[in-house]
Design a protein around this motif. Structure first.
Motif, PDB file in Angstrom:
ATOM      1  N   THR A 105      20.802  62.094 106.668  1.00  0.00           N
ATOM      2  CA  THR A 105      20.540  61.840 108.089  1.00  0.00           C
ATOM      3  C   THR A 105      19.024  61.811 108.328  1.00  0.00           C
ATOM      4  OG1 THR A 105      20.761  64.223 108.559  1.00  0.00           O
ATOM      5  CG2 THR A 105      22.732  62.875 108.796  1.00  0.00           C
ATOM      6  N   PHE A 137      18.014  65.227 113.240  1.00  0.00           N
ATOM      7  CA  PHE A 137      19.467  65.415 113.254  1.00  0.00           C
ATOM      8  C   PHE A 137      19.849  66.737 112.586  1.00  0.00           C
ATOM      9  CE2 PHE A 137      23.817  64.801 111.719  1.00  0.00           C
ATOM     10  CZ  PHE A 137      24.436  64.265 112.830  1.00  0.00           C
ATOM     11  N   SER A 158      19.041  69.590 114.854  1.00  0.00           N
ATOM     12  CA  SER A 158      20.005  69.604 115.964  1.00  0.00           C
ATOM     13  C   SER A 158      21.317  70.245 115.547  1.00  0.00           C
ATOM     14  CB  SER A 158      20.262  68.174 116.454  1.00  0.00           C
ATOM     15  OG  SER A 158      19.056  67.538 116.782  1.00  0.00           O
ATOM     16  N   MET A 159      21.824  69.869 114.375  1.00  0.00           N
ATOM     17  CA  MET A 159      23.091  70.413 113.895  1.00  0.00           C
ATOM     18  C   MET A 159      22.994  71.917 113.634  1.00  0.00           C
ATOM     19  SD  MET A 159      25.675  68.379 113.693  1.00  0.00           S
ATOM     20  CE  MET A 159      26.659  69.381 112.586  1.00  0.00           C
ATOM     21  N   TYR A 160      21.825  72.363 113.228  1.00  0.00           N
ATOM     22  CA  TYR A 160      21.662  73.771 112.849  1.00  0.00           C
ATOM     23  C   TYR A 160      21.678  74.707 114.049  1.00  0.00           C
ATOM     24  CZ  TYR A 160      20.875  76.293 108.533  1.00  0.00           C
ATOM     25  OH  TYR A 160      21.061  77.043 107.403  1.00  0.00           O
ATOM     26  N   THR A 177      20.407  66.879 121.866  1.00  0.00           N
ATOM     27  CA  THR A 177      20.809  65.990 120.772  1.00  0.00           C
ATOM     28  C   THR A 177      21.566  64.768 121.266  1.00  0.00           C
ATOM     29  OG1 THR A 177      21.008  67.943 119.367  1.00  0.00           O
ATOM     30  CG2 THR A 177      22.003  65.919 118.553  1.00  0.00           C
ATOM     31  N   ASN A 204      20.669  57.742 116.455  1.00  0.00           N
ATOM     32  CA  ASN A 204      20.636  58.618 115.290  1.00  0.00           C
ATOM     33  C   ASN A 204      19.503  58.267 114.314  1.00  0.00           C
ATOM     34  OD1 ASN A 204      22.849  60.169 116.027  1.00  0.00           O
ATOM     35  ND2 ASN A 204      24.285  58.765 115.050  1.00  0.00           N
ATOM     36  N   SER A 229      26.633  65.925 108.500  1.00  0.00           N
ATOM     37  CA  SER A 229      27.112  66.937 109.450  1.00  0.00           C
ATOM     38  C   SER A 229      27.970  67.995 108.764  1.00  0.00           C
ATOM     39  CB  SER A 229      27.923  66.263 110.564  1.00  0.00           C
ATOM     40  OG  SER A 229      27.147  65.319 111.248  1.00  0.00           O
ATOM     41  N   THR A 260      26.907  71.904 108.463  1.00  0.00           N
ATOM     42  CA  THR A 260      27.795  72.895 109.080  1.00  0.00           C
ATOM     43  C   THR A 260      28.192  73.977 108.081  1.00  0.00           C
ATOM     44  OG1 THR A 260      28.678  71.195 110.561  1.00  0.00           O
ATOM     45  CG2 THR A 260      29.950  73.221 110.342  1.00  0.00           C
ATOM     46  N   CYS A 292      25.357  76.198 107.667  1.00  0.00           N
ATOM     47  CA  CYS A 292      25.238  77.135 108.796  1.00  0.00           C
ATOM     48  C   CYS A 292      26.098  78.375 108.580  1.00  0.00           C
ATOM     49  CB  CYS A 292      25.640  76.438 110.098  1.00  0.00           C
ATOM     50  SG  CYS A 292      24.389  75.375 110.796  1.00  0.00           S
TER      51      CYS A 292
END
Length: 382
Positions: free
Chosen positions: A102, A106, A109-111, A155, A177, A189, A193, A196
């Protein structure tokens, strides 16, 4: 006056530490993405990152904690091995892989779901005090949700462009994106995830380990050492036919390894451990969305990037959420202090005083009786 300043500084230290971490992470994301774009292996980057972190932190651990370092036991060593596997091996490799698929923005943002995951895990394991009827606990819950929601707003929602201070941003981020296709975005993603969850487990386990091994510098050095070994094994397997991946020159790859190692591994593990001792793992991760705000502000002022209404509103929501969490957790550390010693000491003191008086009076009675007995004996002799 000096005492008040010292108290204020001690109260502000956890906040200064976690804000410093977010500035450090913001720089790491940009440098790491540049290094990965130039063909650097994420597995090799993780190994070099922890080598530089170990070189930077080990001397301080050996010298400064020589007298206070606890004895290493088998259970503590197993915990440190697990810590080294969760963060340096799983989390960082998956984060870099997700970033490859990505973009840096991005990935950041996902984190931002990390605070919510850590909060739930800490609540389940009773590392975080939560009483739903208490307004302070409600503030922590809603504050955590607000930080995650604000990050999602930044995001997903753009809105109109804000032309602040007469600036006109560039159009380099107008593509959805950042030009990432849907398939790569889904892969990235999923990886981020999972990373995370691994990072949240690392935070919880670090908070538990620091209680039985309260030497933050030594714990940091151990994590970096074992992270280098474990990450090195993974890198040798994944890059077994690509020996050129290990070469470093004076370029962005070396800068990314040195910077992320010293700032985002060595110093980060130490600061996290020190702050967790006072405030717990949830406090550390709650400030994670602040990294996105820092990146957006720096991009606007220094890179002439466009500032959208969605980013601006999301940043405000994050700030409100952080305030709620900080306020709620601040009450956790103010309430217990007056309860422990005050009622016990006076009772002990009165008991000791009464016992002392009784012993003193008994001693005087014994002396008087001995004197009386001696006098009677004298009279009988006469």
């Amino acid at each position: 006056m000096g005492g008040n300043k010292e108290k204020l500084f001690n109260r502000m230290k956890p906040f200064i530490g976690v804000v410093f971490l977010q500035f450090g992470y913001a720089g790491m994301d940009v440098l790491s993405k540049a290094a990965l774009n130039k063909g650097m292996s994420n597995y090799v980057l993780v190994v070099y990152r922890h080598i530089f972190a170990l070189i930077a932190m080990a001397p301080f651990a050996v010298i400064l904690e020589k007298k206070v370092r606890p004895k290493m036991t088998l259970s503590i060593f197993i915990k440190i091995m697990l810590l080294s596997f969760l963060e340096p091996v799983i989390d960082q490799n998956l984060y870099y892989l997700g970033m490859k698929y990505t973009t840096a923005t991005f990935a950041v943002s996902m984190y931002n779901v990390l605070p919510a995951i850590t909060f739930v895990m800490a609540w389940i394991l009773r590392l975080e005090k939560v009483k739903l009827k208490s307004i302070h606990s409600q503030a922590k819950v809603f504050g955590t949700l607000a930080t995650v929601a604000g990050a999602m707003v930044m995001t997903l929602i753009k809105g109109p462009v804000l032309e602040l201070f007469g600036t006109h941003g560039s159009n380099m981020h107008n593509q959805p994106n950042g030009g990432v296709n849907l398939q790569h975005a889904i892969k990235g993603s999923v990886m981020i995830t999972i990373g995370c969850f691994s990072c949240a487990c690392f935070m919880i386990l670090q908070a538990i380990t620091i209680e039985s091994y309260p030497a933050e510098l030594s714990l940091t050095a151990w994590i970096c050492l074992l992270g280098t070994v474990e990450g090195g094994i993974v890198a040798l397997i994944m890059e077994r036919r690509n020996f050129s991946a290990w070469t470093l020159k004076l370029d962005t790859k070396l800068l990314a390894a040195v910077y992320s190692g010293i700032v985002c591994s060595g110093m980060a593990y130490y600061i996290q451990g020190a702050v967790m001792k006072e405030r717990g793992p949830v406090f550390v991760t709650t400030f994670n969305p602040l990294c996105m705000v820092i990146v957006a502000i720096m991009g606007f002022f220094f890179l002439a990037e466009q500032m959208y209404l969605g980013r601006f509103v999301g940043a405000i929501i994050i700030m409100v959420g952080l305030y709620l969490v900080v306020w709620g957790k601040g009450k956790d550390y103010e309430l217990p202090s007056p309860i422990t010693k005050d009622p016990i000491l006076p009772a002990k003191q009165t008991i000791e005083e009464s016992n002392g008086k009784e012993e003193h009076s008994n001693y005087e009675l014994n002396n008087l009786s001995n004197l009386g007995a001696g006098k009677v004996a004298q009279d009988e002799q006469v």
